[in-house]
Design a protein around this motif. Structure first.
Motif, short mmCIF file in Angstrom:
data_model
loop_
_atom_site.label_atom_id
_atom_site.label_comp_id
_atom_site.label_asym_id
_atom_site.label_seq_id
_atom_site.Cartn_x
_atom_site.Cartn_y
_atom_site.Cartn_z
N PRO A 1 0.35 3.67 13.66
CA PRO A 1 -0.83 4.36 14.78
C PRO A 1 -1.49 5.33 14.10
O PRO A 1 -1.21 6.02 12.98
N LEU A 2 -2.64 5.59 14.65
CA LEU A 2 -3.21 6.92 13.97
C LEU A 2 -2.83 8.08 14.45
O LEU A 2 -2.30 8.19 15.60
N PRO A 3 -3.12 9.26 13.73
CA PRO A 3 -2.65 10.55 14.21
C PRO A 3 -3.41 11.07 15.29
O PRO A 3 -3.91 12.25 14.91
N THR A 4 -3.57 10.44 16.58
CA THR A 4 -4.10 11.01 17.59
C THR A 4 -3.58 10.52 18.85
O THR A 4 -3.02 9.23 18.93
N LEU A 5 -3.85 11.17 19.94
CA LEU A 5 -3.18 10.55 21.53
C LEU A 5 -4.46 9.85 22.01
O LEU A 5 -4.33 9.13 22.94
N ARG A 6 -5.79 9.99 21.62
CA ARG A 6 -6.95 9.31 21.93
C ARG A 6 -7.63 8.40 20.59
O ARG A 6 -8.80 8.71 20.22
N HIS B 1 0.73 -1.14 0.09
CA HIS B 1 0.11 -0.05 -0.04
C HIS B 1 1.00 1.34 -0.09
O HIS B 1 1.82 1.39 0.80
N PRO B 2 0.52 2.32 -0.83
CA PRO B 2 1.56 3.64 -0.88
C PRO B 2 1.57 4.24 0.54
O PRO B 2 2.66 4.81 0.73
N LEU B 3 0.53 3.93 1.53
CA LEU B 3 0.84 4.70 2.75
C LEU B 3 1.64 3.76 3.84
O LEU B 3 2.01 4.38 4.78
N ALA B 4 2.02 2.42 3.20
CA ALA B 4 2.70 1.55 4.23
C ALA B 4 4.11 2.01 4.42
O ALA B 4 4.83 1.71 5.59
N ALA B 5 4.76 3.12 3.75
CA ALA B 5 5.85 3.78 3.69
C ALA B 5 5.77 4.79 4.83
O ALA B 5 7.03 5.08 5.45
N ARG B 6 4.96 5.55 5.44
CA ARG B 6 4.70 6.38 6.11
C ARG B 6 4.69 5.73 7.69
O ARG B 6 4.14 4.60 7.92
N THR B 7 5.45 6.62 8.60
CA THR B 7 5.46 6.16 9.83
C THR B 7 4.17 6.42 10.60
O THR B 7 3.61 5.61 11.73
N GLU B 8 3.43 7.28 10.25
CA GLU B 8 2.01 7.68 10.56
C GLU B 8 1.37 8.37 9.53
O GLU B 8 1.77 9.66 9.41
#
Length: 342
Positions: A303-308, A217-224
């Motif tokens: 991880p999702l881009p949130t603390l919650r 997937h294109p987003l797999a290279a992103r850490t978040e």
């Protein structure tokens, strides 16, 4: 709401009525029971189960599929039951079946019989050999093993080992409450929250959800991944009935965070279908705890881009007030599971 749901809140006389009469085998209660038994010698518990299944399913064809018998055979057994009673129990139509007034009266009186018989058997032999357990889709194997080990080694109030085996089978969360009420399963394993009254819950796993993607997937290279990137993705999600409560609250949580996800329902019971869908659909992602997919070579977790982030809480459930509920409360205290009353 099914016709059965309208009536399951009503109960036949319970054990307390018999307890007040005492255990005297020569008493009036036993004589009345003997007389009643003679009058129904030709009834079969199988016919009660067939009747209850048709009521719950709403159609003879759906009930036959659930019972794994042919539709003509089930129809014949229902007709035999009606002939024995001397009254029609159902009104048949192209849309399915509805209870007649006689059928509603019959349901009201007999719905407690299977549970009473099961209770009688349990009272005579209080250590069951097998506990049926309903399992919702996509529960990790290590959770099932943990539940198996804890409940199999549980002890009764008298501190005698239960020594029971668990027989687990796939059951949608939406069906588990009714199966618990009718004694067809002893426990269920579900995702919280669940819109289900009269059950107790023991949380066995509570973890944050993250994004699951195919390695290609294109987003797999992103850490978040960012919310703007996620809004262009569809979310592989649960089919209707598989995880009610959880399936509604998590997308609502994501929407508040900025992702109004377009849902892509897939059968969650089949892990191979889950992986295949992610690998073959370029704009598809999923949500899982990290531990659930960390050993899957074809997938990555971010991880999702949130603390919650939304969380997945897996729980064992049992019918409130039952012996299995007491056992679940006891093992929760010993194991450190969070026990939630109804």
């Amino acid at each position: 709401m099914s016709v059965l749901d309208e009536w399951t809140g009503r109960h036949a006389p319970g054990r307390a009525d018999l307890d007040r009469q005492g255990p005297d085998p020569t008493g009036d209660a036993v004589h009345r029971a003997m007389s009643d038994a003679r009058d129904v010698d030709d009834f079969d518990m199988r016919h009660l189960r067939y009747f209850l299944t048709v009521v719950r399913a709403g159609t003879v064809s759906a009930a036959a599929q659930e019972l794994r018998i042919s539709q003509p055979s089930l129809s014949q057994q229902i007709r035999r039951l009606e002939q024995r009673i001397g009254a029609a129990l159902f009104i048949r139509s192209s849309r399915g079946v509805e209870l007649t007034s006689g059928g509603r009266a019959f349901l009201r009186e007999i719905q407690g019989i299977p549970g009473q018989l099961r209770s009688a058997i349990a009272a005579a032999a209080p250590a069951p050999r097998v506990w049926p357990v309903g399992v919702c889709g996509a529960v990790p194997a290590d959770v099932l093993i943990d539940v198996q080990n804890v409940l199999s080694a549980s002890r009764t109030d008298s501190d005698a080992a239960v020594d029971a085996r668990l027989r687990m089978r796939s059951v949608d969360t939406a069906d588990q409450g009714e199966l618990l009420r009718h004694g067809e399963i002893a426990f269920g394993i579900v995702r919280l929250p669940i819109p289900m009254p009269h059950v107790v819950r023991a949380v066995v796993r509570d973890e944050p959800l993250g994004v699951v993607l195919a390695r290609e997937h294109p987003l797999a290279a992103r850490t978040e991944p960012t919310w703007s990137e996620l809004t262009r993705q569809r979310l592989l999600w649960y089919e209707e009935g598989c995880a009610p409560g959880f399936a509604e609250t998590v997308p609502a949580h994501l929407a508040r965070l900025g992702w109004n996800a377009v849902l892509h329902p897939v059968n969650q019971d089949q892990h191979a279908l889950f992986v295949h869908a992610l690998q073959t659909t370029s704009d598809l992602v999923a949500l899982r705890p990290h531990r659930a997919v960390e050993r899957e070579p074809h997938l990555v977790w971010r991880p999702l881009p949130t603390l919650r982030p939304p969380r997945e809480r897996l729980a064992v459930i049992a019918l409130a007030g039952s012996r299995t509920a007491r056992i679940l409360q006891d093992v929760s205290a010993k194991r450190g599971w969070t026990f939630l009353a109804e």
